[in-house]
Design an enzyme around this catalytic site. Structure first.
Site, short mmCIF file in Angstrom:
data_model
loop_
_atom_site.label_atom_id
_atom_site.label_comp_id
_atom_site.label_asym_id
_atom_site.label_seq_id
_atom_site.Cartn_x
_atom_site.Cartn_y
_atom_site.Cartn_z
N ASP A 167 -11.30 1.84 -8.97
CA ASP A 167 -11.42 1.47 -10.37
C ASP A 167 -12.32 0.23 -10.54
O ASP A 167 -12.79 -0.33 -9.57
CB ASP A 167 -10.04 1.27 -11.01
CG ASP A 167 -9.20 0.23 -10.29
OD1 ASP A 167 -9.73 -0.48 -9.41
OD2 ASP A 167 -8.00 0.10 -10.60
N HIS A 487 -10.97 8.34 -3.36
CA HIS A 487 -10.97 8.13 -4.81
C HIS A 487 -11.82 6.90 -5.17
O HIS A 487 -11.45 5.77 -4.83
CB HIS A 487 -9.52 7.92 -5.24
CG HIS A 487 -9.31 7.80 -6.71
ND1 HIS A 487 -9.22 8.89 -7.54
CD2 HIS A 487 -9.14 6.72 -7.50
CE1 HIS A 487 -9.00 8.47 -8.78
NE2 HIS A 487 -8.95 7.16 -8.79
N ASP A 535 -7.55 14.85 1.48
CA ASP A 535 -8.87 14.25 1.30
C ASP A 535 -9.57 14.83 0.07
O ASP A 535 -10.59 15.51 0.19
CB ASP A 535 -9.72 14.43 2.56
CG ASP A 535 -11.06 13.70 2.46
OD1 ASP A 535 -11.14 12.71 1.69
OD2 ASP A 535 -12.02 14.12 3.12
N GLU A 544 -7.11 6.71 -2.04
CA GLU A 544 -7.97 5.68 -2.64
C GLU A 544 -8.42 4.70 -1.55
O GLU A 544 -7.93 4.75 -0.41
CB GLU A 544 -7.22 4.93 -3.76
CG GLU A 544 -8.17 4.11 -4.63
CD GLU A 544 -7.64 3.82 -6.05
OE1 GLU A 544 -6.57 4.35 -6.40
OE2 GLU A 544 -8.32 3.08 -6.79
O1 9MR Z 1 -1.87 -0.85 -3.41
C1 9MR Z 1 -1.07 -0.67 -4.57
C2 9MR Z 1 0.25 -0.05 -4.17
O2 9MR Z 1 0.97 -0.91 -3.32
C3 9MR Z 1 1.06 0.28 -5.42
O3 9MR Z 1 2.23 1.00 -5.03
C4 9MR Z 1 0.22 1.12 -6.38
C5 9MR Z 1 0.95 1.45 -7.69
O4 9MR Z 1 1.22 0.30 -8.42
O5 9MR Z 1 -0.97 0.42 -6.70
C6 9MR Z 1 -1.80 0.18 -5.58
O6 9MR Z 1 -2.94 -0.49 -6.00
C7 9MR Z 1 -3.83 0.22 -6.84
C8 9MR Z 1 -3.92 -0.56 -8.16
O7 9MR Z 1 -2.70 -0.49 -8.83
C9 9MR Z 1 -5.05 -0.04 -9.05
N1 9MR Z 1 -6.29 0.02 -8.35
C10 9MR Z 1 -6.22 0.82 -7.12
C11 9MR Z 1 -5.19 0.27 -6.17
C12 9MR Z 1 -5.15 1.08 -4.87
O8 9MR Z 1 -4.67 2.37 -5.05
#
Ligand code: 9MR
Length: 563
Positions: A167, A487, A535, A544
């Site tokens: 993002d 992602h 994947d 991601e």
């Molecule tokens: O790394 C984060 C993980 O520990 C959480 O469980 C999750 C849901 O809140 O979010 C992950 O971080 C994401 C963030 O919220 C938004 N940008 C992408 C991050 C990686 O997936």
């Protein structure tokens, strides 16, 4: 069930070191040892032996055998392990297998810089893109960002920094952790005289000829952003750090940073963000004293202000529901952030008041963006000359004890993951639990020089690079079956063939039993915890990328070649 993972012989698909552990895992029903062969590129058998029956592996539900070919030390490429009619993906054997991965994993950060063009002369045509969020239409830009309506009446220039992940949000909590891990990698290089790690010109970045180690240049790109997120003097909550800045709504895939038309807002300050700024700021102050004293002073002032502000506002928590257009990074227990910040501030300033606030210890639960308490012990053993000796000895023995636990967990499983979750579930970003546990074992090696720890770090690399229940390398560009559709809003070749796949060295979040996205839910029902991965670009909960995962990969890749 019903998934096909290809060959049942699972090796590190990239490379093994000439000196050090060389092992593979094999899915096999037999309860007796089976013959294995190591074949060179021409197919000639160069070593052979019998497997060790490891048995049922709980996290994958596979019945697993192990192959140990550590005693074979001849460098070459195109080797494969064969068991019965099954043959592994090919791999190299070489003196320094992770030299390039260290650079690629660090180069990830330049690719994800905000507020600066990513130039072809550094990354090639396929990855070049215009600067994002500099106020060129359709961007509103990050140079004068307002707070969410009603939250404040100033704007801040929060340009720069790294995009979090797939993002376009920028978040202080995990941004500070990622910057900390790069700065810690620098300090390790410094104290262990790892000259490669200190090299200006290590990376392909605009600062590559400025006589400062490139790893520090890259970290500074983020630290400068973190400093900008601090509430200015004279405002309510002065000294606190805004939790995050991101788009009002999620943009579609793909969207390149410069084409993001969403309005962007600062979200309310949080205690966790403020303390993480204090921690990374204190570390910055200590490190840049040597390279840029004025910047070091700026970091120190910001860190001490942040510490004071957090003390005055100890319970401002980012809400879990604030997850539209950006991640929440919610956390309602900040005792660990207080302790980590105190450790960093004490290490840098030597002021007694901070020492008493270091209250947390490294445990088998490790660390993450949410749980930073363990980092206090890592800071203490990194800087033994700055802490009272009893503190150093206690931290040292905890590092060794926790590393022993990771070692046991790694050895107890069919596939060498040092992180074995107590609840039997793999979490979002599970590969970073692997890399962070490997970092603890690597630190145990640095403290003891015991080979079993460094071998376990190498085996953790095996896990990440294909020796797992999925026969999958989670690092793009490393291995015949490596993740290539992570992602990401720019590296979206799966959606638009004109766009690139992720560059080499990008770590996928990996297996996640939570299945929090529709693609995972549709494709992975009933998956064993360590197999809940796909994947596909749409699977943000398993596939991601993130800055605080790649920082950890870069750290252990650097370690793996400098044992
Ligand atoms: O790394 C984060 C993980 O520990 C959480 O469980 C999750 C849901 O809140 O979010 C992950 O971080 C994401 C963030 O919220 C938004 N940008 C992408 C991050 C990686 O997936």
């Amino acid at each position: 069930g019903g998934w096909d993972y290809g060959s049942s012989v699972r090796a590190n698909q990239h490379a093994y070191p000439t000196a050090g552990a060389k092992r593979a895992s094999v899915v096999h029903d037999a309860t007796t040892p089976q013959p294995w062969q190591l074949r060179d590129a021409s197919g000639k058998v160069v070593a052979s032996g019998k497997t060790q029956v490891k048995g049922d592996d709980a996290m994958t539900r596979d019945h697993v055998h192990l192959v140990d070919f550590s005693s074979y030390r001849k460098a070459g490429s195109g080797y494969r392990i064969a068991v019965g009619d099954q043959v592994s993906h090919p791999f190299d054997i070489t003196a320094k297998p992770y030299d390039k991965l260290r650079r690629d994993a660090l180069q990830y950060f330049y690719h994800n810089r905000s507020g600066i063009p990513v130039e072809a002369k550094y990354v090639g045509d396929a990855y070049a893109r215009p600067a994002g969020h500099v106020g060129v239409a359709p961007n509103t830009g990050d140079t004068a960002v307002p707070c969410l309506p009603g939250e404040c009446d100033y704007t801040l220039d929060v340009s720069g920094g790294w995009y979090d992940a797939g993002d376009h949000g920028k978040y202080v909590v995990n941004g500070a952790l990622a910057a900390w891990q790069l700065m810690d990698l620098y300090e390790r290089s410094l104290y262990r005289l790892d000259l490669e790690g200190l090299r200006d010109g290590l990376l392909a970045i605009p600062e590559r000829d400025n006589r400062v180690p490139d790893v520090l240049d890259e970290a500074r790109w983020e630290v400068e952003f973190l400093l900008k997120m601090q509430v200015p003097a004279g405002q309510p909550l002065a000294g606190m750090a805004h939790h995050k800045i991101h788009d009002l709504a999620w943009t579609p895939h793909p969207t390149l940073p410069h084409a993001d038309a969403q309005p962007r807002y600062l979200h309310a300050p949080s205690t966790a963000a403020t303390l993480n700024l204090a921690a990374a700021g204190a570390q910055c102050a200590r490190i840049w004293k040597l390279w840029d004293p004025a910047f070091a002073q700026k970091c120190l002032t910001a860190a001490e202000k942040a510490w004071e502000a957090a003390g005055a506002n100890p319970a401002k928590f980012a809400p879990r529901e604030d997850s539209v257009g950006g991640g929440p990074y919610d956390d309602t227990d900040v005792s660990d952030e207080f302790s980590w910040a105190a450790a960093e501030l004490y290490a840098t300033t030597g002021k007694r008041e901070y020492l008493g606030r270091v209250t947390t210890q490294l445990t088998s639960a490790g660390f993450s963006w949410k749980d930073t308490g363990a980092l206090a012990d890592l800071t203490i053993v990194r800087l033994p000359h700055r802490f009272p000796v009893d503190r150093v000895l206690a931290a040292r023995s905890r590092v060794l004890k926790v590393a022993d636990g990771h070692l046991r967990d790694l050895r107890s499983q069919g596939y060498p993951n040092p992180s074995k979750p107590a609840d039997g579930q793999y979490a979002w970003g599970s590969t970073s639990a692997t890399t962070n546990a490997a970092m603890v074992m690597a630190t145990a090696y640095d403290l003891s020089l015991k080979r079993e720890y460094s071998d376990a770090v190498l085996e953790s690399m095996d896990y990440l690079l294909g020796r797992n229940g999925l026969n999958q390398s989670f690092v793009s560009g490393y291995g015949e079956n490596a993740s290539r559709n992570q992602h990401h809003r720019h590296w979206a070749n799966q959606l638009d063939p004109k766009l690139p796949n992720p560059p080499a060295g990008s770590l996928a979040g990996g297996p996640n039993s939570g299945l929090q996205d529709p693609v995972a839910q549709q494709n992975l029902p009933g998956c064993a915890p360590a197999k809940c991965y796909i994947d596909e670009i749409g699977s943000y909960s398993t596939n991601e990328v993130a800055i605080n995962w790649n920082s950890s990969l870069a750290w252990i890749a650097a370690f793996a070649d400098t044992r």
